[in-house]
Design a protein around this motif. Structure first.
Motif, PDB file in Angstrom:
ATOM      1  N   LEU A 432      16.150  58.292 -10.866  1.00  0.00           N
ATOM      2  CA  LEU A 432      15.884  57.779 -12.215  1.00  0.00           C
ATOM      3  C   LEU A 432      16.494  58.701 -13.260  1.00  0.00           C
ATOM      4  O   LEU A 432      16.665  59.910 -13.032  1.00  0.00           O
ATOM      5  N   GLN A 434      16.109  60.517 -16.948  1.00  0.00           N
ATOM      6  CA  GLN A 434      14.988  61.153 -17.641  1.00  0.00           C
ATOM      7  C   GLN A 434      14.358  60.191 -18.669  1.00  0.00           C
ATOM      8  O   GLN A 434      15.049  59.391 -19.308  1.00  0.00           O
ATOM      9  N   TYR A 435      13.030  60.191 -18.721  1.00  0.00           N
ATOM     10  CA  TYR A 435      12.244  59.419 -19.686  1.00  0.00           C
ATOM     11  C   TYR A 435      12.387  57.910 -19.497  1.00  0.00           C
ATOM     12  O   TYR A 435      12.500  57.147 -20.449  1.00  0.00           O
ATOM     13  N   THR A 436      12.432  57.493 -18.232  1.00  0.00           N
ATOM     14  CA  THR A 436      12.498  56.053 -17.962  1.00  0.00           C
ATOM     15  C   THR A 436      11.384  55.687 -16.995  1.00  0.00           C
ATOM     16  O   THR A 436      10.824  56.533 -16.299  1.00  0.00           O
ATOM     17  N   THR A 437      11.049  54.391 -17.004  1.00  0.00           N
ATOM     18  CA  THR A 437      10.064  53.866 -16.059  1.00  0.00           C
ATOM     19  C   THR A 437      10.790  52.933 -15.089  1.00  0.00           C
ATOM     20  O   THR A 437      11.517  52.028 -15.538  1.00  0.00           O
ATOM     21  N   TYR A 438      10.592  53.201 -13.781  1.00  0.00           N
ATOM     22  CA  TYR A 438      11.281  52.376 -12.777  1.00  0.00           C
ATOM     23  C   TYR A 438      10.745  50.947 -12.860  1.00  0.00           C
ATOM     24  O   TYR A 438       9.522  50.735 -12.854  1.00  0.00           O
ATOM     25  N   LYS A 441       7.788  48.329  -8.810  1.00  0.00           N
ATOM     26  CA  LYS A 441       6.704  49.169  -8.326  1.00  0.00           C
ATOM     27  C   LYS A 441       6.946  49.591  -6.884  1.00  0.00           C
ATOM     28  O   LYS A 441       7.523  48.841  -6.083  1.00  0.00           O
ATOM     29  N   ALA A 461       7.854  63.711 -12.804  1.00  0.00           N
ATOM     30  CA  ALA A 461       7.490  62.299 -12.975  1.00  0.00           C
ATOM     31  C   ALA A 461       6.012  62.128 -12.713  1.00  0.00           C
ATOM     32  O   ALA A 461       5.341  62.993 -12.115  1.00  0.00           O
ATOM     33  N   THR A 467       3.710  52.565 -10.146  1.00  0.00           N
ATOM     34  CA  THR A 467       4.728  52.572 -11.188  1.00  0.00           C
ATOM     35  C   THR A 467       5.141  54.006 -11.457  1.00  0.00           C
ATOM     36  O   THR A 467       4.297  54.865 -11.767  1.00  0.00           O
ATOM     37  N   SER A 469       7.183  56.849 -13.653  1.00  0.00           N
ATOM     38  CA  SER A 469       7.769  57.160 -14.960  1.00  0.00           C
ATOM     39  C   SER A 469       8.302  58.570 -14.912  1.00  0.00           C
ATOM     40  O   SER A 469       7.582  59.514 -14.548  1.00  0.00           O
ATOM     41  N   SER A 470       9.605  58.733 -15.249  1.00  0.00           N
ATOM     42  CA  SER A 470      10.226  60.055 -15.156  1.00  0.00           C
ATOM     43  C   SER A 470       9.967  60.870 -16.414  1.00  0.00           C
ATOM     44  O   SER A 470       9.750  60.332 -17.498  1.00  0.00           O
ATOM     45  N   ARG A 471       9.989  62.222 -16.267  1.00  0.00           N
ATOM     46  CA  ARG A 471       9.812  63.142 -17.379  1.00  0.00           C
ATOM     47  C   ARG A 471      10.982  64.121 -17.439  1.00  0.00           C
ATOM     48  O   ARG A 471      11.917  63.950 -18.182  1.00  0.00           O
TER      49      ARG A 471
END
Length: 497
Positions: A432, A434-438, A441, A461, A467, A469-471
């Motif tokens: 992923l 950065q700062y995205t949500t896959y 699920k 993440a 679900t 979500s990346s950080r």
């Protein structure tokens, strides 16, 4: 001063335009020059096929093999003349497949002829019988018995008149000669005595004359003792001495004898109705006959077939014997114990359910009742696409997510079933930014209970109900706990492009 004026030849002819020769024969061609007073001395000779015929510098033609060739004579003026040479291969002899043969009235057999050499130009033969009232012969060598007696069948080549004969004895069936053996395998250097009995239905005698078809392989004396000389096959024939031409033969095969024989199991334990195979090994390795005869000391307990398969018939013991077939007398034994079957009254699998991941294997534990049951177990699955099972060992192999039911059944018909749950993550690796949500699920396919999610590096993440979500940039491992198993997914977070 002497002046010689050369009279050049303008033409040439030979004394033969065609020439028929047999292989090995020669003929010197005689040339004549034109004009006749020419003093030309140079003539060049050549053959168009030296494999068929050759020619030397003097015009001598020598036949080499079947076929035809042109022998060419040339003079310096360029004029040439040729002689066509046809070479044939004469017959030098013949042999028949039988020198003597005994048949009965209204029966026949085929005499086959081999003309030598095989390249003979005219291999045709003529068949005749010395007594057609006893035996006739067709133009193709089929001999038919007509009445009791002896006839000589002669085969004569049309080319050369070479001949070979077969003495045919036609019997009307009485009297009859009986031998104690019709076929016998005899070890090299060993002996066996054949016993002949002549009977016409009323009287019997032992008055016979013994003959070996090949004394180089085996000899026979007038007491019927056969001695093996070298490897091969030979026919030993006993002829009645009463003038009836009655006879009997024993086919002797001279073999390299066995020095020992052994079996793969010195003892066998069987259940009633069970079968196991014994295998025999014969030494030396170059022994001619590698097979054995099998026998059982008690066929009510155990029987054995020609392939060494031993069948348990009833409770008890028996001895299985393997005996060499070359009459060397070598044998070996296997002790067989046959036990009664103990049927099962129940079967229990130690697990009701097993959870596997595709590719994993497991053999379920089981308990038979009674513990000494002799029943075999047969395994089966209702969904081989999810989990297959080895029908003999019970080894389960997970193949795809889903549920399958594996059943173990005893010979007595008792059954037990285990549920095979095959689970797996829909993704085992994710990348992923950065700062995205896959958008999709993570799910545990095949799971039947709630999934507990965790991640080992929350700075990279977070995950909630599958679900992701990346950080921050980095890697982490996502773990799903379900049905007592842990499943992992490798996560990689990269910078925003």
């Amino acid at each position: 001063c002497t002046i010689t004026v050369q009279r050049i030849a303008t033409g040439i002819k030979l004394d033969k335009n065609t020439l028929d020769l047999k292989v090995g024969e020669s003929y010197v061609l005689k040339p004549s020059l034109i004009p006749s007073d020419s003093n030309e001395t140079t003539i060049t000779w050549e053959s168009t096929d030296t494999k068929v015929a050759t020619v030397d510098a003097n015009g001598k033609v020598t036949a080499k093999s079947n076929g035809s060739a042109l022998i060419i004579a040339k003079i310096p003026s360029g004029t040439s003349v040729y002689c066509r040479v046809t070479v044939s291969q004469p017959v030098s002899g013949l042999i028949l497949n039988y020198k003597e043969k005994t048949i009965y009235i209204k029966t026949d057999f085929e005499l086959k002829v081999s003309v030598t050499p095989s390249t003979a130009s005219q291999p045709e033969v003529i068949w005749t019988s010395s007594n057609e009232a006893v035996a006739t012969v067709s133009s193709t060598g089929i001999v038919t018995g007509v009445s009791g007696g002896i006839a000589t069948i002669t085969c004569t080549t049309k080319d050369g008149g070479y001949s070979a004969t077969c003495i045919v004895k036609v019997r009307d069936g009485e009297p009859t000669v009986y031998l104690n053996y019709e076929n016998y395998n005899l070890g090299l250097g060993s002996s066996v005595t054949l016993i002949a009995t002549v009977s016409d239905g009323a009287e019997t005698s032992n008055d016979v004359y013994w003959v070996s078809s090949d004394s180089d392989i085996a000899t026979v004396n007038q007491k019927g003792k056969v001695t093996a000389k070298k490897l091969g096959r030979v026919t030993i024939t006993a002829y009645a001495q009463d003038g009836s031409a009655a006879e009997a033969s024993c086919e002797i095969r001279v073999v390299t004898p066995a020095s020992s024989v052994s079996v793969n199991n010195a003892s066998l334990n069987l259940l009633v109705g069970q079968v196991k195979q014994l295998k025999a090994t014969i030494k030396p390795s170059n022994a001619t006959i590698k097979t054995v005869d099998w026998s059982s000391s008690d066929t009510e307990v155990a029987t054995v077939d020609e392939d060494g398969n031993v069948y348990g018939v009833a409770e008890g013991t028996a001895v299985i014997t393997a005996t060499t077939q070359d009459n060397s007398g070598k044998k070996t034994i296997s002790y067989v114990t046959v036990n009664k079957r103990v049927p099962s009254t129940g079967i229990t699998l130690q697990d009701k359910q097993v959870v596997l991941i595709p590719g994993e294997e497991k053999i379920p534990g089981l308990v038979l009742v009674p513990a000494n049951s002799t029943d075999d177990i047969t395994w089966s699955t209702d969904n081989a696409a999810v989990a297959k099972v080895d029908k003999k060992t019970g080894k389960i192999t997970a193949r795809a997510t889903g549920v399958a039911y594996v059943t173990a059944m005893t010979e007595s018909g008792k059954k037990a079933t285990i549920e095979v749950l095959v689970i797996g993550l829909n993704y085992t690796e994710l990348t992923l930014e950065q700062y995205t949500t896959y958008p999709y699920k993570l799910e545990v396919e095949g799971a039947t209970t709630n999934v507990s999610w965790s991640i080992d590096n929350p700075q990279v993440a977070v995950i909630s109900n599958g679900t992701v979500s990346s950080r921050g940039v980095g890697t982490a491992t996502i773990t799903a706990k379900v049905n007592g198993r842990k499943l992992t997914c490798k996560l990689k977070v990269v910078k925003i492009k």
